[in-house]
Design an enzyme around this catalytic site. Structure first.
Site, PDB file in Angstrom:
ATOM      1  N   CYS A  80       0.816  -1.219   0.000  1.00 24.74           N
ATOM      2  CA  CYS A  80       0.000   0.000   0.000  1.00 24.74           C
ATOM      3  C   CYS A  80       0.853   1.274   0.000  1.00 24.74           C
ATOM      4  O   CYS A  80       1.377   1.655  -1.027  1.00 24.74           O
ATOM      5  CB  CYS A  80      -0.979  -0.040   1.176  1.00 24.74           C
ATOM      6  SG  CYS A  80      -2.351   1.098   0.930  1.00 24.74           S
ATOM      7  N   HIS A 168      -4.032  -4.954   0.885  1.00 22.26           N
ATOM      8  CA  HIS A 168      -3.507  -5.448   2.167  1.00 22.26           C
ATOM      9  C   HIS A 168      -3.644  -6.972   2.264  1.00 22.26           C
ATOM     10  O   HIS A 168      -4.724  -7.473   2.553  1.00 22.26           O
ATOM     11  CB  HIS A 168      -4.254  -4.792   3.327  1.00 22.26           C
ATOM     12  CG  HIS A 168      -3.905  -3.356   3.516  1.00 22.26           C
ATOM     13  ND1 HIS A 168      -2.860  -2.942   4.310  1.00 22.26           N
ATOM     14  CD2 HIS A 168      -4.442  -2.226   2.988  1.00 22.26           C
ATOM     15  CE1 HIS A 168      -2.772  -1.624   4.270  1.00 22.26           C
ATOM     16  NE2 HIS A 168      -3.729  -1.163   3.470  1.00 22.26           N
ATOM     17  N   GLU A 170      -2.493  -8.832   4.560  1.00 18.33           N
ATOM     18  CA  GLU A 170      -2.556  -9.267   5.960  1.00 18.33           C
ATOM     19  C   GLU A 170      -3.974  -9.314   6.515  1.00 18.33           C
ATOM     20  O   GLU A 170      -4.233  -9.942   7.539  1.00 18.33           O
ATOM     21  CB  GLU A 170      -1.675  -8.351   6.830  1.00 18.33           C
ATOM     22  CG  GLU A 170      -2.178  -6.925   7.013  1.00 18.33           C
ATOM     23  CD  GLU A 170      -1.786  -5.962   5.901  1.00 18.33           C
ATOM     24  OE1 GLU A 170      -1.818  -4.749   6.148  1.00 18.33           O
ATOM     25  OE2 GLU A 170      -1.457  -6.414   4.780  1.00 18.33           O
TER      26      GLU A 170
END
Length: 510
Positions: A80, A168, A170
């Site tokens: 990002c 993202h 994660e």
């Protein structure tokens, strides 16, 4: 020494801890450092991940890391903000996007035969969270993936192991996020997946033996998961040179002092139980302010602990059960977060305690502490215990503390907690307890009017205590529990259930 596998540079993203959790789920060790205070020797790390950030790369106060020691020298994954940073300062172009790209999206294009996207197909769901977008790729970039709104969702730099993504991986909503991290760390960076609970125990015990030698170590046990696992690890390393002290502050749960002592002795730990309840109750007389209660309990605990530690000849070390989130919070990009309430584990020792500090769990997250405990054979019931506040029932009795109020709350709490266990609900809850309110209410018992205490029950679900939701306990269970409390606990005639989430409420009432 712990092998420093992955370095995560934190630019202040709310998701940075999540990146670390996901990497560790792959059995790969990683550490988080603020971007403006990186480790001295980056050569210790085999790969680097740049986190997201609330900043825009176009603003003057944007984080501006020096990547000269990293880029092109070791595998780099920019997430990002990191991706936009690479584009912006390497000949690409970052511009404000027409719409803030936030939430779920799907990959509409994935370049074929790329190791980075192995086993990830077109249509895979990803999570976006940014207001800028990469309009033009940097020099030497190869376009790897797009979504319908974001053309440059992923790219790599030719001739380097440098990869960048605008989403993202994660976050739970990126369905192939773990696969992507595995592709990068295992297949591209070539990192072995050998960081397990067993390997942590083995390497930590060896480190502790080397560090502590024949020195004596004092540890304050609380009955909680962190101090127990720390105790067993230290016991494995130094045996009888570990002196554990378990202090009864008079604010523990019903019969907890005796039952926890018995449990510890059964584990072979060298434990001394100290009943200082009268000393704590005297010090708390007439104090109603929550922060003052916490500070008083902290001060008396240190006095009692110091008295006991001084009786142990040649004690050189104080062991603490500090865990990684406490450490990260105190060195984060934003600096230590504002004090909502004082934390009993972080902040060091008063000057008069001349002991060095050893923290065997300081690099573990809470769920990892439990896994390490399980791999050492600690009783699952002990490892599954709900968190319990350091100041104990003092912060669940609103207002001043008296022995009678403690007795009432211990009885109420025992009925609630035992009921959760008997009905198979205890393990579905992160933390539960009862609160004694500083109000009386009118009731009727038999033919008489009563004017007695009100208690609130609280049960929340959470993964780390940072955020929490109240648990939707079955009405039948609440009804039965309420009846038992009112019938069996003298002094209580009303029970309420707390349905507030954190935020805006906290888990505890004080």
């Amino acid at each position: 020494m712990q092998q420093h596998n992955v370095l995560i540079l934190d630019f202040g993203s709310q998701y940075t801890q999540l990146i670390a959790r996901r990497v560790r789920e792959l059995n790969i060790y990683c550490e988080i450092y603020p971007y403006n205070n990186p480790p001295k020797n980056i050569n210790d790390f085999k790969a680097v991940i740049l986190s997201g950030s609330p900043f825009s790369v176009r603003s003057e106060d944007a984080p501006h890391p020096d990547l000269s020691e990293i880029r092109g020298k070791r595998p780099l994954l920019a997430v990002c903000y990191g991706a936009q940073y690479l584009a912006h300062f390497s000949g690409g172009e970052v511009a404000p996007s027409n719409t803030r790209e936030y939430g779920r999206a799907n990959l509409s294009f994935v370049k074929e035969n790329e190791d980075f996207f192995a086993n990830i197909s077109q249509g895979s769901q990803v999570w976006m969270s940014h207001s800028d977008t990469i309009k033009k790729l940097p020099e030497g970039a190869v376009h790897l993936a797009s979504t319908s709104d974001v053309e440059n969702a992923a790219f790599r730099i030719e001739g380097e192991d440098t990869y960048a993504i605008q989403f993202h991986p994660e976050v739970y909503h990126s369905t192939d996020g773990k696969q992507l991290l595995e592709n990068f760390l295992v297949h591209i960076a070539g990192i072995g997946q050998d960081w397990t609970s067993d390997s942590f125990v083995e390497s930590t015990v060896n480190e502790l033996k080397e560090k502590l030698g024949d020195d004596r170590v004092v540890l304050g046990l609380s009955g909680g998961v962190d101090s127990t696992v720390a105790g067993v690890l230290l016991h494995k390393a130094i045996g009888k040179n570990l002196h554990c002290i378990f202090v009864n502050n008079g604010l523990l749960r019903k019969n907890e002092f005796e039952s926890v002592l018995n449990q510890y002795e059964g584990m072979g730990l060298n434990v001394k139980g100290v009943d200082a309840s009268a000393r704590f109750m005297d010090a708390l007389k007439g104090i109603s302010d929550p922060e003052e209660k916490r500070k008083t309990i902290g001060r008396v605990f240190i006095e009692v602990f110091d008295d006991e530690a001084n009786q142990i000849e040649n004690a050189k070390w104080l062991a603490q059960g500090t865990i990684y989130p406490d450490v990260i919070e105190s060195v984060s990009v934003k600096g230590p977060s504002a004090t909502i309430k004082s934390h009993h584990n972080v902040g060091g020792l008063p000057d008069f305690m001349k002991l060095k500090v050893v923290e065997p769990l300081r690099m573990l997250f809470k769920d990892e502490v439990r896994r390490v405990g399980a791999s050492m054979g600690i009783d699952p019931e002990l490892l599954g215990r709900h968190p319990f506040p350091g100041p104990g029932l003092a912060i669940r009795i609103l207002g001043d503390i008296t022995s009678e109020k403690v007795r009432i709350l211990q009885e109420v709490d025992a009925i609630f907690i035992n009921g959760l266990k008997e009905n198979g609900l205890y393990n579905k809850v992160w933390q539960a307890g009862a609160i004694l309110l500083p109000v009386n209410s009118v009731g009727v018992m038999g033919d008489e009017r009563t004017y007695e205490k009100v208690v609130a029950l609280r049960a929340v679900e959470s993964t780390d205590g940072m955020t929490a939701d109240w648990v939707n306990l079955p009405y039948e269970f609440l009804q039965k529990t309420s009846n038992q409390i009112i019938n069996k606990v003298k002094g209580v005639n009303r029970v309420v259930y707390d349905i507030s989430s954190k935020p805006p409420a906290t888990i505890e009432w004080e």
